[in-house]
Scaffold this motif. Sequence first.
Motif, PDB file in Angstrom:
ATOM      1  N   ASN A 213       0.846  -1.190   0.000  1.00  0.00           N
ATOM      2  CA  ASN A 213       0.000   0.000   0.000  1.00  0.00           C
ATOM      3  C   ASN A 213       0.885   1.245   0.000  1.00  0.00           C
ATOM      4  O   ASN A 213       1.141   1.857   1.030  1.00  0.00           O
ATOM      5  N   GLY A 214       1.409   1.577  -1.182  1.00  0.00           N
ATOM      6  CA  GLY A 214       2.290   2.731  -1.295  1.00  0.00           C
ATOM      7  C   GLY A 214       3.606   2.556  -0.566  1.00  0.00           C
ATOM      8  O   GLY A 214       4.211   3.528  -0.126  1.00  0.00           O
ATOM      9  N   GLU A 218       5.313   5.805  -4.180  1.00  0.00           N
ATOM     10  CA  GLU A 218       4.387   6.703  -3.485  1.00  0.00           C
ATOM     11  C   GLU A 218       2.938   6.505  -3.929  1.00  0.00           C
ATOM     12  O   GLU A 218       2.038   6.377  -3.114  1.00  0.00           O
ATOM     13  N   ASP A 219       2.704   6.479  -5.228  1.00  0.00           N
ATOM     14  CA  ASP A 219       1.341   6.363  -5.734  1.00  0.00           C
ATOM     15  C   ASP A 219       1.084   4.979  -6.294  1.00  0.00           C
ATOM     16  O   ASP A 219       0.315   4.793  -7.238  1.00  0.00           O
ATOM     17  N   ARG A 221       0.016   0.844  -5.707  1.00  0.00           N
ATOM     18  CA  ARG A 221      -0.688  -0.110  -4.854  1.00  0.00           C
ATOM     19  C   ARG A 221      -0.681  -1.453  -5.578  1.00  0.00           C
ATOM     20  O   ARG A 221      -0.888  -1.518  -6.789  1.00  0.00           O
ATOM     21  N   PRO A 241      -1.933   2.461 -10.094  1.00  0.00           N
ATOM     22  CA  PRO A 241      -1.823   3.717  -9.348  1.00  0.00           C
ATOM     23  C   PRO A 241      -2.807   3.715  -8.178  1.00  0.00           C
ATOM     24  O   PRO A 241      -3.975   3.347  -8.350  1.00  0.00           O
ATOM     25  N   ALA A 242      -2.344   4.113  -7.005  1.00  0.00           N
ATOM     26  CA  ALA A 242      -3.197   4.098  -5.816  1.00  0.00           C
ATOM     27  C   ALA A 242      -4.406   5.007  -5.973  1.00  0.00           C
ATOM     28  O   ALA A 242      -5.465   4.747  -5.395  1.00  0.00           O
ATOM     29  N   SER A 243      -4.269   6.062  -6.766  1.00  0.00           N
ATOM     30  CA  SER A 243      -5.382   6.993  -6.975  1.00  0.00           C
ATOM     31  C   SER A 243      -6.545   6.340  -7.714  1.00  0.00           C
ATOM     32  O   SER A 243      -7.674   6.816  -7.647  1.00  0.00           O
ATOM     33  N   ARG A 244      -6.276   5.223  -8.411  1.00  0.00           N
ATOM     34  CA  ARG A 244      -7.318   4.545  -9.182  1.00  0.00           C
ATOM     35  C   ARG A 244      -7.606   3.140  -8.653  1.00  0.00           C
ATOM     36  O   ARG A 244      -8.754   2.688  -8.636  1.00  0.00           O
ATOM     37  N   THR A 246      -8.183   1.178  -5.821  1.00  0.00           N
ATOM     38  CA  THR A 246      -8.557   1.414  -4.424  1.00  0.00           C
ATOM     39  C   THR A 246      -8.377   0.158  -3.570  1.00  0.00           C
ATOM     40  O   THR A 246      -8.210  -0.954  -4.096  1.00  0.00           O
TER      41      THR A 246
END
Length: 275
Positions: A213-214, A218-219, A221, A241-244, A246
């Motif tokens: 988890n990061g 950094e971003d 997952r 990418p963690a931003s997408r 989840t």
Amino acid sequence: MARRRKQEPEDANRSDSGSPDEERDYSVRAVERVCLILNLLQESVDGITLNEVAQTTGLPKSSAFRYLWTLENHRYVERDEERGVFRLGLGFVGMQSRHLEILRERARPSLETLRDEFGETANLGLLDGDHIIYIEIVESRRGVRLAASRGDHDPLHSTALGKAIAAHLPEDRVRHLLETTGLPTRTANTITSLDDYMSELAKVRRVGYAVDNGENEEDGRCVAAPLLATHLPAAISVSGPASRFTMQDVKRAAKSLIEVAAGIATNPQPQEVTD
């Protein structure tokens, strides 16, 4: 001046006693016992006990242990102290290039299915020394994606692939690997304490999958599941990418990964086509 060819005596290839047709026994008992042990290990998915080795070889337990200890010292055997069993070690990995190719062929369709299901990159990784090496990657089709290249290496402690594999290695082996490399900080979320990492591995064994988890980027997952029945320290993962990608996506992907990993481990090897 011409040289005369030296002629060997007719009985040069004969033993001192017995006929030349008599089959000789060149076997070395110690080597035969090692072969018996390795064959036993290769046939076992869950590992073998000291008693099983002693019974198979006909050795006293103390002697059987010395054989196993020597093989372990050369990384051909690994010991799981918690369960009291021995498995094939990492010393054989470099000798199994064909095995790796079969694994790659077997995994590729499943990785493509995972990529299509979640829209993220799917990976096949292997423990290579004290790092993870990516041996197959099916990249996301999205413009922004998380993807390594085949042959790239990543740390054992900060990746989901690394955790999934390390969770099923002997604890003393994991500690030795991490004492060698350390647990360097990759991001603010990286686990940098050996005790915390061992606790994380206990959780991985309990739930059946590992999460980054990061911790490596950094971003980034990633979620991974081990390939337990391949006789190789390997795992598959889905990363994005963690931003997408989840944590809810991670839980869904974990379920699929566990099912796919079981399928890869039990599929028959591809058969060579002959004319």
